[in-house]
Enzyme design. Structure first.
Site: not given
Ligand code: AHR
Length: 757
Positions: A211, A334-335
């Site tokens: 994140c 990322n996600e």
């Molecule tokens: O690994 C912890 C968090 O999990 C990361 O920041 C994120 O990408 C995921 O949701």
């Protein structure tokens, strides 16, 4: 009594994925500042503030006796805007993170910026009570860099104190205390943590997350250029995990960490949108700033790989690293939620990188979970664009990992290359580590699809964690590896070049059955909720009220394969909604339907097995419960099918995964050696039974080798923050045409078998 089974190894198949096992680093759980960063002073720049965490300020981490004032006029640098004016007599103290530990003979390097007002000022510094002492004079004038090299006279723990004499007035900033190495160089990385990472033999390191890469808000996005250069010029910002990012481990240090561990870098840049969990939703970088952002991404590749005759290659050289860093992969996003804004921004970045640097493997993103709308949309978009590789994430219960050891066999290698960028079975127990091991065998078996994988998160300072489980816990003076760490190390240490098919004979997957008895319960962990018109399997029950303090209300017994619950709920006060719990009482297997969970933003169904829970369906975004407004809920269980209606809308409708669990797994790779091949074996026994594995190799002849057996006393051993209690035993193995291996219950065995002679 040991159950026997056979592992029949076929002839060598596909080439193994050479970069498969790597690391994920994110500044989370004090992983960097207070962790891998060797800096011993906390908030040495006086830049902590209320935005980092409620109640934090420029003097957080410091104790001051005497007159001190936080100022910002004419600072050391505009990116380091605050400093301290100290009027003597005064003493400033900083205990770092849980105290500064020194061993007699440790060499230390104390630096700061100082500006004497009027007369010269003599600063006296001391760690603990006489553990280490030094002093330095500051002449009047502008900001000066003070540097003191001194040695610990004793062993102990204490705080750093800086004394300013009576009558003196001095400005101080960027106070730093670092150990010096044997060559007299200040350490960048804490040595014991660095060694723990080196021992994993990572092929790659992902950075800065997670994140943190896309940030909670556009102003919180990670911009690599703001993390290089002298420490006092780096941008320091709020860490979305609730603390402060000093950026002392910025992009250069990250690349150096890759060098120090023999890993290739995998930077993750934001896909031009910030995190969808930002209050008000994810936002794209404004159109007017997008070209500059795309150029920044291209400059990162040039910074890593460009010759010293290029603009950014020259900057790298000026920062002390003329040699390129050998960047081969770049992750974009990322996600992220796959929105139109995401698609637009992502496409521009990917197009630019692939055009300018066709040799770089770009990695796209597919949401936070290994299934669901963003996973589907992320993959669909990647296929449409021909994105070379896609990042998948999976934090799941152990059962999921055992059910999914063959997950990637269903992927088409012609169109799907996967980086499993974050995964972990949700606990630090032995059962989680072994579930990961079984899954990793499955990943290793699909080298044409699965190219990269990294457990997450990596590091966590005990007492300062925001996320569990983590791979490596640490305190001020100890490294405490989890069971998963030893599993990861087993895979990293011994790699193979080619993957062999294996057949297991004499062992069955463990069936997953739905429980036939259970209860229904209503609970509200962060609210007071009144339930009326409650009907369980058609029977009207008394009204009920639950509150945050209580355990909830038991409604009665159910058959979890055929049950129906309906009610009206009114949240009377609180910040979230409520939960319906269905199934056997904890810690067995049960479902929880969360209505207005996760900051009251979604509905989700979670599953818990053996006390370990994770999302089973959702989260599905929702407006949330509103105080005083009734919500009508209906939940229906019919065999494996789960249906949840909220105010008449069917929000969850899915079948629970009842595929059997592969609790016993084996994987075999081989690698060339003079005159033939040697075999890397992996065996998991995540059951209560001791087993004997008869491994039959594809070649005739005597073999021998040594294996490491990692075994737990039981599946539930292991807690966050402690070193794993699993034992690691080395055993030798000999045989003809194969070996017999004793696999204790709850164990992972790996090692190398070589032809004799
Ligand atoms: O690994 C912890 C968090 O999990 C990361 O920041 C994120 O990408 C995921 O949701």
């Amino acid at each position: 009594m040991s159950e026997r089974f056979t592992v029949r190894v076929g002839a060598a198949g596909a080439d193994a994925a050479p970069d498969l096992w790597g690391l994920f680093i994110e500044d989370l759980n004090d992983a960097l500042d207070g962790g891998l960063n060797a800096e011993l002073i906390r908030n040495g720049d006086f830049e902590f503030n209320e935005a980092d965490r409620e109640g934090w300020h420029a003097l957080t981490g410091w104790d001051a006796v005497g007159e001190v004032e936080v100022r910002h006029e004419d600072p050391v640098h505009e990116n380091n805007a605050h400093y301290l004016r100290v009027t003597g007599p005064a003493v400033l103290a900083n205990e770092g993170w849980d105290g500064i530990g020194l061993t007699e003979g440790d060499r230390l390097w104390l630096t700061c910026f100082a500006r004497a007002q009027g007369e010269p000022v003599r600063l006296e510094t001391e760690v603990g009570d006489g553990l280490a002492r030094a002093g330095a004079s500051v002449a009047p004038g502008g900001w000066q860099r003070v540097e003191i090299d001194f040695t610990a006279a004793a062993t102990g723990r204490g705080e750093l104190r800086i004394a300013v004499p009576e009558g003196a007035v001095v400005d101080l900033d960027c106070v730093s205390l670092r150990p010096l190495d044997t060559d007299g160089e200040p350490l960048t990385f804490r040595p014991d943590l660095l060694a723990a990472l080196q021992d994993l033999r990572p092929s790659f390191i992902r950075f800065p997350g997670g994140c943190l890469a896309h940030g909670l808000g556009l102003e919180n996005m990670y911009h690599w250029k703001r993390t290089i250069g002298p420490r006092h010029e780096r941008e320091q910002i709020r860490n979305l995990w609730g603390y402060h990012q000093s950026r002392q481990i910025g992009y250069v240090e990250y690349f150096e960490l890759c060098e120090a561990t023999g890993a290739t870098p995998i930077p993750i840049v934001a896909a031009g949108v910030c995190c969808q969990n930002t209050p008000g939703g994810g936002k794209p970088i404004p159109e007017s700033e997008m070209d500059a952002y795309v150029q920044d991404v291209l400059d990162l590749v040039e910074f890593a790989n460009g010759g010293t005759d290029t603009e950014w290659g020259a900057k790298r050289a000026a920062l002390g690293h003329p040699e390129p860093f050998g960047l081969r992969y770049l992750g974009i996003g990322n996600e992220d939620q796959i929105t139109d804004a995401f698609r637009d921004r992502y496409a521009r970045i990917e197009d630019a990188v692939i055009t300018a640097y066709p040799e770089i493997t770009v990695i796209g993103t597919s949401g936070p979970q290994p299934a669901g709308p963003d996973y589907e949309a992320g993959w669909a978009y990647a296929r449409e664009r021909g994105t070379p590789m896609v990042d998948e994430h999976g934090y799941q219960i152990p059962r999921w990992f055992h059910q999914n050891t063959d997950r990637y066999q269903a992927y088409d290698p012609a169109e799907a290359k996967v980086y499993i960028g974050e995964y972990a079975a949700r606990s630090n127990k032995v059962r989680s580590a072994l579930a990961e091991a079984a899954y990793m065998i499955g990943l290793e078996r699909c080298p044409e699809v699965v190219k990269l994988a990294s457990y997450a998160p990596l590091l966590a300072r005990v007492g300062h964690t925001q996320w569990e489980p983590d791979l490596i816990y640490f305190t001020a003076d100890e490294v405490r590896p989890s069971a998963s760490y030893f599993v990861q190390r087993g895979f990293g240490e011994e790699r193979g070049e080619r993957v062999h098919p294996v057949e297991l004979e004499g062992v069955q997957a463990v069936p997953v059955a739905l429980p036939r008895e259970g209860t229904a319960r209503l609970r509200s962990d962060r609210a007071t909720v009144a339930f009326t018109d409650v009907r369980l399997d058609g029977n009207r029950l008394p009204d009920a009220v639950t509150s945050a303090e209580g355990e909830g209300v038991l409604l009665g017994g159910i058959d979890p394969t055929s049950a129906e619950l309906e009610f009206e709920a009114v949240q009377q006060e609180g910040i979230e909604g409520f939960t319906v719990v269905l199934g056997p009482e904890a810690p067995q297997s049960f479902l929880e339907v969360h209505i207005g969970g996760w900051q009251n933003k979604s509905t989700t169904v979670t599953r818990s097995d053996d006390g370990i829970g994770e999302c089973d369906h959702g989260p599905i975004p929702w407006t949330g419960v509103q105080t005083g407004k009734p919500v009508r809920v209906r939940v229906r269980l019919d065999g494996p099918r789960v249906q949840v209606w909220v105010d008449g809308e069917l929000r969850h409708d899915y079948e629970q995964d009842l595929r059997p669990e592969r609790r016993v797994e084996a994987g075999v790779l081989s690698r060339a050696r003079t005159g033939g091949s040697e075999y890397v074996l992996r065996l998991v026994n995540a059951t209560d039974l001791a087993r004997t594995a008869s491994v039959v190799l594809p070649e005739e002849g005597p073999v021998s080798g040594s294996m490491r057996v990692l075994a737990g006393a039981g599946p539930d051993e292991g807690v966050p923050g402690e070193t794993s209690p699993m034992t690691l035993v080395e055993v030798t193995a000999k045989g003809d045409n194969g070996v017999e291996l004793e696999l204790p219950p709850w164990s992972f065995t790996t090692g190398v078998i070589r032809p004799v002679g």
